[in-house]
Design a protein around this motif. Sequence first.
Motif, PDB file in Angstrom:
ATOM      1  N   ASP A  32       6.094   7.726  -0.288  1.00  0.00           N
ATOM      2  CA  ASP A  32       6.062   7.597  -1.744  1.00  0.00           C
ATOM      3  C   ASP A  32       6.185   6.161  -2.252  1.00  0.00           C
ATOM      4  OD1 ASP A  32       8.652   7.298  -0.952  1.00  0.00           O
ATOM      5  OD2 ASP A  32       9.507   8.667  -2.427  1.00  0.00           O
ATOM      6  N   ARG A  33       6.327   5.180  -1.360  1.00  0.00           N
ATOM      7  CA  ARG A  33       6.498   3.802  -1.812  1.00  0.00           C
ATOM      8  C   ARG A  33       5.226   2.967  -1.640  1.00  0.00           C
ATOM      9  NH1 ARG A  33      11.532   1.003   0.195  1.00  0.00           N
ATOM     10  NH2 ARG A  33      10.999  -0.277  -1.589  1.00  0.00           N
ATOM     11  N   ILE A  34       4.083   3.599  -1.643  1.00  0.00           N
ATOM     12  CA  ILE A  34       2.808   2.880  -1.511  1.00  0.00           C
ATOM     13  C   ILE A  34       2.520   2.148  -2.813  1.00  0.00           C
ATOM     14  CG2 ILE A  34       0.326   3.146  -1.220  1.00  0.00           C
ATOM     15  CD1 ILE A  34       0.959   5.575   0.567  1.00  0.00           C
ATOM     16  N   ILE A  35       2.251   0.854  -2.684  1.00  0.00           N
ATOM     17  CA  ILE A  35       1.986   0.025  -3.864  1.00  0.00           C
ATOM     18  C   ILE A  35       0.519   0.131  -4.271  1.00  0.00           C
ATOM     19  CG2 ILE A  35       1.980  -2.325  -4.757  1.00  0.00           C
ATOM     20  CD1 ILE A  35       4.284  -2.860  -2.696  1.00  0.00           C
ATOM     21  N   SER A  36      -0.371  -0.121  -3.302  1.00  0.00           N
ATOM     22  CA  SER A  36      -1.801  -0.048  -3.613  1.00  0.00           C
ATOM     23  C   SER A  36      -2.602   0.301  -2.369  1.00  0.00           C
ATOM     24  CB  SER A  36      -2.296  -1.379  -4.188  1.00  0.00           C
ATOM     25  OG  SER A  36      -2.258  -2.380  -3.200  1.00  0.00           O
ATOM     26  N   VAL A  37      -3.827   0.762  -2.610  1.00  0.00           N
ATOM     27  CA  VAL A  37      -4.754   1.111  -1.544  1.00  0.00           C
ATOM     28  C   VAL A  37      -6.095   0.470  -1.871  1.00  0.00           C
ATOM     29  CG1 VAL A  37      -5.916   2.977  -0.311  1.00  0.00           C
ATOM     30  CG2 VAL A  37      -3.603   3.330  -1.190  1.00  0.00           C
ATOM     31  N   ASP A  38      -6.636  -0.275  -0.902  1.00  0.00           N
ATOM     32  CA  ASP A  38      -7.972  -0.864  -1.045  1.00  0.00           C
ATOM     33  C   ASP A  38      -8.890  -0.208  -0.025  1.00  0.00           C
ATOM     34  OD1 ASP A  38      -7.105  -2.740  -2.974  1.00  0.00           O
ATOM     35  OD2 ASP A  38      -6.406  -4.075  -1.402  1.00  0.00           O
ATOM     36  N   VAL A  39     -10.022   0.299  -0.505  1.00  0.00           N
ATOM     37  CA  VAL A  39     -11.000   0.930   0.372  1.00  0.00           C
ATOM     38  C   VAL A  39     -12.283   0.111   0.307  1.00  0.00           C
ATOM     39  CG1 VAL A  39     -12.354   3.011   0.824  1.00  0.00           C
ATOM     40  CG2 VAL A  39     -10.013   3.208  -0.034  1.00  0.00           C
ATOM     41  N   PHE A  40     -12.816  -0.244   1.471  1.00  0.00           N
ATOM     42  CA  PHE A  40     -14.071  -0.973   1.565  1.00  0.00           C
ATOM     43  C   PHE A  40     -15.057  -0.111   2.331  1.00  0.00           C
ATOM     44  CE2 PHE A  40     -10.639  -4.051   1.424  1.00  0.00           C
ATOM     45  CZ  PHE A  40     -11.031  -4.866   0.382  1.00  0.00           C
ATOM     46  N   ARG A  60      -0.951  -1.207   0.986  1.00  0.00           N
ATOM     47  CA  ARG A  60       0.170  -2.131   0.774  1.00  0.00           C
ATOM     48  C   ARG A  60       1.431  -1.318   0.495  1.00  0.00           C
ATOM     49  NH1 ARG A  60      -1.911  -7.262   0.084  1.00  0.00           N
ATOM     50  NH2 ARG A  60      -4.103  -7.301  -0.524  1.00  0.00           N
ATOM     51  N   ILE A  61       2.424  -1.556   1.350  1.00  0.00           N
ATOM     52  CA  ILE A  61       3.745  -0.973   1.151  1.00  0.00           C
ATOM     53  C   ILE A  61       4.731  -2.133   1.121  1.00  0.00           C
ATOM     54  CG2 ILE A  61       3.187   1.255   2.195  1.00  0.00           C
ATOM     55  CD1 ILE A  61       4.481   0.322   4.751  1.00  0.00           C
ATOM     56  N   PRO A  62       5.942  -1.912   0.652  1.00  0.00           N
ATOM     57  CA  PRO A  62       6.890  -3.027   0.578  1.00  0.00           C
ATOM     58  C   PRO A  62       7.056  -3.728   1.930  1.00  0.00           C
ATOM     59  CG  PRO A  62       7.748  -1.155  -0.620  1.00  0.00           C
ATOM     60  CD  PRO A  62       6.497  -0.688   0.085  1.00  0.00           C
ATOM     61  N   ARG A  63       6.875  -5.025   1.929  1.00  0.00           N
ATOM     62  CA  ARG A  63       7.045  -5.907   3.085  1.00  0.00           C
ATOM     63  C   ARG A  63       6.027  -5.709   4.202  1.00  0.00           C
ATOM     64  NH1 ARG A  63      12.352  -4.072   4.098  1.00  0.00           N
ATOM     65  NH2 ARG A  63      13.209  -3.931   2.025  1.00  0.00           N
ATOM     66  N   GLN A  64       4.918  -4.991   3.957  1.00  0.00           N
ATOM     67  CA  GLN A  64       3.944  -4.810   5.026  1.00  0.00           C
ATOM     68  C   GLN A  64       2.605  -4.294   4.486  1.00  0.00           C
ATOM     69  OE1 GLN A  64       5.401  -2.476   8.234  1.00  0.00           O
ATOM     70  NE2 GLN A  64       3.788  -3.108   9.608  1.00  0.00           N
ATOM     71  N   ASP A  65       1.543  -4.613   5.223  1.00  0.00           N
ATOM     72  CA  ASP A  65       0.222  -4.052   4.963  1.00  0.00           C
ATOM     73  C   ASP A  65      -0.198  -3.248   6.186  1.00  0.00           C
ATOM     74  OD1 ASP A  65       0.147  -5.366   2.578  1.00  0.00           O
ATOM     75  OD2 ASP A  65      -1.559  -6.641   3.061  1.00  0.00           O
ATOM     76  N   LEU A  66      -0.815  -2.104   5.951  1.00  0.00           N
ATOM     77  CA  LEU A  66      -1.381  -1.305   7.025  1.00  0.00           C
ATOM     78  C   LEU A  66      -2.897  -1.363   6.873  1.00  0.00           C
ATOM     79  CD1 LEU A  66       0.939   1.820   6.712  1.00  0.00           C
ATOM     80  CD2 LEU A  66       1.226  -0.133   8.226  1.00  0.00           C
ATOM     81  N   PHE A  67      -3.624  -1.463   7.999  1.00  0.00           N
ATOM     82  CA  PHE A  67      -5.071  -1.608   7.936  1.00  0.00           C
ATOM     83  C   PHE A  67      -5.730  -0.764   9.014  1.00  0.00           C
ATOM     84  CE2 PHE A  67      -9.075  -3.631   9.055  1.00  0.00           C
ATOM     85  CZ  PHE A  67      -9.667  -3.748   7.817  1.00  0.00           C
ATOM     86  N   VAL A  68      -6.784  -0.047   8.638  1.00  0.00           N
ATOM     87  CA  VAL A  68      -7.581   0.710   9.605  1.00  0.00           C
ATOM     88  C   VAL A  68      -9.058   0.499   9.310  1.00  0.00           C
ATOM     89  CG1 VAL A  68      -5.879   2.496  10.134  1.00  0.00           C
ATOM     90  CG2 VAL A  68      -7.429   2.814   8.233  1.00  0.00           C
ATOM     91  N   LYS A  69      -9.858   0.617  10.370  1.00  0.00           N
ATOM     92  CA  LYS A  69     -11.306   0.437  10.236  1.00  0.00           C
ATOM     93  C   LYS A  69     -11.987   1.404  11.194  1.00  0.00           C
ATOM     94  CE  LYS A  69     -14.864  -3.078  10.936  1.00  0.00           C
ATOM     95  NZ  LYS A  69     -15.101  -4.489  11.251  1.00  0.00           N
ATOM     96  N   HIS A  70     -12.972   2.136  10.690  1.00  0.00           N
ATOM     97  CA  HIS A  70     -13.754   3.039  11.541  1.00  0.00           C
ATOM     98  C   HIS A  70     -15.228   2.929  11.180  1.00  0.00           C
ATOM     99  CE1 HIS A  70     -11.268   5.408  14.259  1.00  0.00           C
ATOM    100  NE2 HIS A  70     -10.307   5.235  13.373  1.00  0.00           N
ATOM    101  N   GLU A  71     -16.041   3.221  12.170  1.00  0.00           N
ATOM    102  CA  GLU A  71     -17.491   3.099  12.017  1.00  0.00           C
ATOM    103  C   GLU A  71     -18.157   4.343  12.593  1.00  0.00           C
ATOM    104  OE1 GLU A  71     -20.835   0.085  13.843  1.00  0.00           O
ATOM    105  OE2 GLU A  71     -18.834  -0.675  13.437  1.00  0.00           O
ATOM    106  N   SER A  72     -19.103   4.908  11.852  1.00  0.00           N
ATOM    107  CA  SER A  72     -19.868   6.054  12.342  1.00  0.00           C
ATOM    108  C   SER A  72     -21.192   6.112  11.592  1.00  0.00           C
ATOM    109  CB  SER A  72     -19.079   7.353  12.185  1.00  0.00           C
ATOM    110  OG  SER A  72     -18.998   7.701  10.829  1.00  0.00           O
TER     111      SER A  72
END
Length: 99
Positions: A32-40, A60-72
């Motif tokens: 529940d503490r997600i600040i923002s989500v960017d989708v490309f 973006r969550i407090p003090r960290q960014d999580l990143f994933v990338k997939h291709e199909s």
Amino acid sequence: MNVQIQTVHFDADSKLIDHVNKKLQKLSTFYDRIISVDVFLKLDNLAHQVKDKIAEIRVRIPRQDLFVKHESKSFEESFDLAFDSLVNQVKKQKEKKFQ
């Protein structure tokens, strides 16, 4: 939660945007503490006949960014795979926080 969707080298139809938004709304149930989500959403290999579809998601969550990338071969499949990986990362992050 601020959601931003960007398309690169194409214009997304409303069906794809709705699919992405619908999935992203589920993200707040995991953390529940997600600040923002960017989708490309990107088209790759524009010079070739085969166009691969790439989905990148940054959370973006407090003090960290999580990143994933997939291709199909389709944006929906790429996004779904990336989203599943992201859910696992979010769950792990939440577990670390509460240990």
